[in-house]
Scaffold this motif. Structure first.
Motif, PDB file in Angstrom:
ATOM      1  N   ASN A  59      -9.110  -4.877 -17.671  1.00 11.19           N
ATOM      2  CA  ASN A  59      -8.630  -6.213 -17.352  1.00 11.19           C
ATOM      3  C   ASN A  59      -7.433  -6.052 -16.413  1.00 11.19           C
ATOM      4  OD1 ASN A  59      -8.245  -8.944 -17.319  1.00 11.19           O
ATOM      5  ND2 ASN A  59      -7.189  -9.018 -19.279  1.00 11.19           N
ATOM      6  N   PRO A  60      -7.691  -5.767 -15.123  1.00 13.96           N
ATOM      7  CA  PRO A  60      -6.589  -5.477 -14.205  1.00 13.96           C
ATOM      8  C   PRO A  60      -5.876  -6.739 -13.736  1.00 13.96           C
ATOM      9  CG  PRO A  60      -8.654  -5.374 -13.033  1.00 13.96           C
ATOM     10  CD  PRO A  60      -8.986  -5.648 -14.470  1.00 13.96           C
ATOM     11  N   LEU A  61      -4.630  -6.557 -13.363  1.00 12.78           N
ATOM     12  CA  LEU A  61      -3.821  -7.640 -12.818  1.00 12.78           C
ATOM     13  C   LEU A  61      -3.435  -7.255 -11.399  1.00 12.78           C
ATOM     14  CD1 LEU A  61      -2.128 -10.256 -13.145  1.00 12.78           C
ATOM     15  CD2 LEU A  61      -0.280  -8.789 -13.961  1.00 12.78           C
ATOM     16  N   LEU A  62      -3.877  -8.031 -10.423  1.00 12.57           N
ATOM     17  CA  LEU A  62      -3.591  -7.761  -9.016  1.00 12.57           C
ATOM     18  C   LEU A  62      -2.311  -8.480  -8.614  1.00 12.57           C
ATOM     19  CD1 LEU A  62      -4.462  -6.602  -6.260  1.00 12.57           C
ATOM     20  CD2 LEU A  62      -5.817  -8.659  -5.929  1.00 12.57           C
ATOM     21  N   GLU A  63      -1.359  -7.715  -8.105  1.00 10.26           N
ATOM     22  CA  GLU A  63      -0.103  -8.281  -7.620  1.00 10.26           C
ATOM     23  C   GLU A  63      -0.043  -8.029  -6.112  1.00 10.26           C
ATOM     24  OE1 GLU A  63       2.665  -7.713 -11.550  1.00 10.26           O
ATOM     25  OE2 GLU A  63       2.514  -6.018 -10.174  1.00 10.26           O
ATOM     26  N   ARG A  64      -0.504  -9.001  -5.344  1.00  8.18           N
ATOM     27  CA  ARG A  64      -0.653  -8.840  -3.891  1.00  8.18           C
ATOM     28  C   ARG A  64       0.673  -8.745  -3.139  1.00  8.18           C
ATOM     29  NH1 ARG A  64      -5.858 -10.526  -1.745  1.00  8.18           N
ATOM     30  NH2 ARG A  64      -7.167 -11.211  -3.449  1.00  8.18           N
ATOM     31  N   THR A  65       1.705  -9.339  -3.653  1.00  4.99           N
ATOM     32  CA  THR A  65       2.959  -9.409  -2.902  1.00  4.99           C
ATOM     33  C   THR A  65       3.854  -8.194  -3.095  1.00  4.99           C
ATOM     34  OG1 THR A  65       4.015 -10.611  -4.708  1.00  4.99           O
ATOM     35  CG2 THR A  65       2.970 -11.916  -2.969  1.00  4.99           C
ATOM     36  N   LYS A  66       3.469  -7.276  -3.938  1.00  7.44           N
ATOM     37  CA  LYS A  66       4.294  -6.098  -4.197  1.00  7.44           C
ATOM     38  C   LYS A  66       3.992  -5.003  -3.184  1.00  7.44           C
ATOM     39  CE  LYS A  66       6.035  -7.906  -7.870  1.00  7.44           C
ATOM     40  NZ  LYS A  66       7.411  -8.294  -7.952  1.00  7.44           N
ATOM     41  N   PRO A  69       7.355   1.247  -2.795  1.00  5.69           N
ATOM     42  CA  PRO A  69       8.719   1.482  -2.315  1.00  5.69           C
ATOM     43  C   PRO A  69       8.846   2.585  -1.260  1.00  5.69           C
ATOM     44  CG  PRO A  69       8.676   1.368  -4.703  1.00  5.69           C
ATOM     45  CD  PRO A  69       7.260   1.349  -4.240  1.00  5.69           C
ATOM     46  N   ARG A  70       7.997   3.605  -1.324  1.00  3.70           N
ATOM     47  CA  ARG A  70       8.098   4.708  -0.365  1.00  3.70           C
ATOM     48  C   ARG A  70       7.420   4.406   0.963  1.00  3.70           C
ATOM     49  NH1 ARG A  70       6.640  10.213  -3.615  1.00  3.70           N
ATOM     50  NH2 ARG A  70       8.076   9.926  -5.343  1.00  3.70           N
ATOM     51  N   ASP A  71       6.686   3.319   1.038  1.00  2.22           N
ATOM     52  CA  ASP A  71       5.934   2.997   2.249  1.00  2.22           C
ATOM     53  C   ASP A  71       6.842   2.287   3.243  1.00  2.22           C
ATOM     54  OD1 ASP A  71       3.887   2.713   4.037  1.00  2.22           O
ATOM     55  OD2 ASP A  71       2.918   1.062   2.983  1.00  2.22           O
ATOM     56  N   GLY A  72       7.187   2.976   4.309  1.00  2.00           N
ATOM     57  CA  GLY A  72       8.063   2.398   5.309  1.00  2.00           C
ATOM     58  C   GLY A  72       7.372   1.404   6.210  1.00  2.00           C
ATOM     59  N   GLU A  73       6.043   1.483   6.299  1.00  3.08           N
ATOM     60  CA  GLU A  73       5.295   0.614   7.212  1.00  3.08           C
ATOM     61  C   GLU A  73       5.198  -0.818   6.704  1.00  3.08           C
ATOM     62  OE1 GLU A  73       1.516   2.441   7.743  1.00  3.08           O
ATOM     63  OE2 GLU A  73       2.382   4.316   8.436  1.00  3.08           O
ATOM     64  N   ARG A  74       5.068  -0.983   5.413  1.00  2.00           N
ATOM     65  CA  ARG A  74       4.892  -2.304   4.799  1.00  2.00           C
ATOM     66  C   ARG A  74       3.698  -3.036   5.411  1.00  2.00           C
ATOM     67  NH1 ARG A  74       8.080  -1.013   0.828  1.00  2.00           N
ATOM     68  NH2 ARG A  74      10.281  -1.120   1.189  1.00  2.00           N
ATOM     69  N   ASP A  75       2.615  -2.312   5.569  1.00  2.08           N
ATOM     70  CA  ASP A  75       1.404  -2.854   6.169  1.00  2.08           C
ATOM     71  C   ASP A  75       0.756  -3.852   5.208  1.00  2.08           C
ATOM     72  OD1 ASP A  75      -0.760  -3.279   7.793  1.00  2.08           O
ATOM     73  OD2 ASP A  75      -1.734  -1.369   7.350  1.00  2.08           O
ATOM     74  N   PHE A  76       0.350  -4.999   5.723  1.00  4.78           N
ATOM     75  CA  PHE A  76      -0.244  -6.045   4.889  1.00  4.78           C
ATOM     76  C   PHE A  76      -1.548  -5.579   4.248  1.00  4.78           C
ATOM     77  CE2 PHE A  76      -2.925  -9.824   4.304  1.00  4.78           C
ATOM     78  CZ  PHE A  76      -2.126 -10.510   3.411  1.00  4.78           C
ATOM     79  N   GLU A  77      -2.303  -4.737   4.947  1.00  3.84           N
ATOM     80  CA  GLU A  77      -3.590  -4.270   4.424  1.00  3.84           C
ATOM     81  C   GLU A  77      -3.427  -3.450   3.150  1.00  3.84           C
ATOM     82  OE1 GLU A  77      -6.876  -4.703   5.325  1.00  3.84           O
ATOM     83  OE2 GLU A  77      -6.069  -6.304   6.566  1.00  3.84           O
ATOM     84  N   VAL A  78      -2.395  -2.648   3.087  1.00  3.62           N
ATOM     85  CA  VAL A  78      -2.211  -1.793   1.911  1.00  3.62           C
ATOM     86  C   VAL A  78      -1.160  -2.355   0.966  1.00  3.62           C
ATOM     87  CG1 VAL A  78      -3.004   0.314   2.997  1.00  3.62           C
ATOM     88  CG2 VAL A  78      -0.605  -0.295   3.142  1.00  3.62           C
ATOM     89  N   GLN A  79      -0.722  -3.549   1.228  1.00  5.02           N
ATOM     90  CA  GLN A  79       0.259  -4.185   0.363  1.00  5.02           C
ATOM     91  C   GLN A  79      -0.403  -4.551  -0.955  1.00  5.02           C
ATOM     92  OE1 GLN A  79       2.271  -7.361   2.286  1.00  5.02           O
ATOM     93  NE2 GLN A  79       3.211  -8.124   0.437  1.00  5.02           N
ATOM     94  N   GLY A  80       0.358  -4.489  -2.004  1.00  4.93           N
ATOM     95  CA  GLY A  80      -0.139  -4.891  -3.307  1.00  4.93           C
ATOM     96  C   GLY A  80      -0.199  -3.731  -4.269  1.00  4.93           C
ATOM     97  N   ARG A  81      -0.332  -4.087  -5.522  1.00  5.28           N
ATOM     98  CA  ARG A  81      -0.478  -3.094  -6.576  1.00  5.28           C
ATOM     99  C   ARG A  81      -1.321  -3.703  -7.678  1.00  5.28           C
ATOM    100  NH1 ARG A  81       5.628  -3.088  -9.115  1.00  5.28           N
ATOM    101  NH2 ARG A  81       5.466  -5.068 -10.214  1.00  5.28           N
ATOM    102  N   VAL A  82      -1.814  -2.839  -8.544  1.00  2.00           N
ATOM    103  CA  VAL A  82      -2.654  -3.282  -9.651  1.00  2.00           C
ATOM    104  C   VAL A  82      -2.035  -2.766 -10.942  1.00  2.00           C
ATOM    105  CG1 VAL A  82      -4.965  -3.195 -10.651  1.00  2.00           C
ATOM    106  CG2 VAL A  82      -4.691  -3.217  -8.176  1.00  2.00           C
ATOM    107  N   ARG A  83      -1.947  -3.624 -11.925  1.00  2.21           N
ATOM    108  CA  ARG A  83      -1.474  -3.231 -13.255  1.00  2.21           C
ATOM    109  C   ARG A  83      -2.674  -3.165 -14.193  1.00  2.21           C
ATOM    110  NH1 ARG A  83       3.810  -3.311 -14.883  1.00  2.21           N
ATOM    111  NH2 ARG A  83       5.301  -3.990 -13.336  1.00  2.21           N
ATOM    112  N   VAL A  84      -2.662  -2.152 -15.066  1.00  4.43           N
ATOM    113  CA  VAL A  84      -3.770  -1.942 -15.998  1.00  4.43           C
ATOM    114  C   VAL A  84      -3.204  -1.556 -17.360  1.00  4.43           C
ATOM    115  CG1 VAL A  84      -5.848  -0.601 -16.460  1.00  4.43           C
ATOM    116  CG2 VAL A  84      -5.209  -1.085 -14.127  1.00  4.43           C
ATOM    117  N   GLN A  85      -3.772  -2.137 -18.396  1.00  4.64           N
ATOM    118  CA  GLN A  85      -3.359  -1.783 -19.755  1.00  4.64           C
ATOM    119  C   GLN A  85      -4.035  -0.483 -20.151  1.00  4.64           C
ATOM    120  OE1 GLN A  85      -4.148  -4.759 -22.716  1.00  4.64           O
ATOM    121  NE2 GLN A  85      -3.223  -3.570 -24.356  1.00  4.64           N
ATOM    122  N   LEU A  86      -3.236   0.503 -20.508  1.00  7.80           N
ATOM    123  CA  LEU A  86      -3.755   1.822 -20.856  1.00  7.80           C
ATOM    124  C   LEU A  86      -3.960   1.978 -22.360  1.00  7.80           C
ATOM    125  CD1 LEU A  86      -4.498   4.502 -19.511  1.00  7.80           C
ATOM    126  CD2 LEU A  86      -2.155   5.236 -19.838  1.00  7.80           C
TER     127      LEU A  86
END
Length: 142
Positions: A59-66, A69-86
């Motif tokens: 049951n993943p949670l997509l956070e598109r606006t995140k 931190p190490r990515d200096g480009e801040r490219d919109f295509e690779v922007q975002g992260r996913v949270r997952v309950q382990l």
């Protein structure tokens, strides 16, 4: 303010985070890749990671606006992260993948199998779908 560690494991704050950089073949370990380059995939997106995890039964949670931190480009295509309950609240594994690394490897293995990654796939045109939606709206007004 309570610490995150005191919250139950089902709290979204306690879920693991997966950034596309973790499984990106083009990134170095210093840039944030967490799995070996042999297992990694080129240019993964947070949407692809979300789709794979949802298809497997997480049951993943997509956070598109995140942003990573190490990515200096801040490219919109690779922007975002996913949270997952382990883990469940009692500490047992929620799925057969018990560790972060197992989840990273499973996601990297399945992304190339996505329909959008297959040769010959053409994405639906945004303009044609917008025109179709506009046509439907006009029909309703009559």
């Amino acid at each position: 303010m309570t610490s995150v560690a005191s919250e139950p494991l089902s709290s979204q704050k306690r879920w693991i985070v997966i950034y596309p950089a973790y499984i990106d073949k083009k990134k170095t370990a210093k840039q944030g890749r967490k799995i070996s380059q042999i297992l990694a995939v080129e240019n993964p997106t947070s949407v692809e990671i979300h789709d794979v995890l949802a298809a497997v039964g997480f049951n993943p949670l997509l956070e598109r606006t995140k942003c990573y931190p190490r990515d200096g480009e801040r490219d919109f295509e690779v922007q975002g992260r996913v949270r997952v309950q382990l883990k469940n609240d009692d500490g047992t594994a929620k799925h057969e993948q018990k560790t972060r690394d197992e989840i990273f490897k499973m996601v990297a293995e399945m992304i190339p199998k996505l329909k959008t990654r297959q040769p010959g796939y053409t994405a639906p045109s945004v303009a044609s779908s917008s025109a179709a939606a506009a046509g439907k709206k006009n029909k309703k007004k009559k």
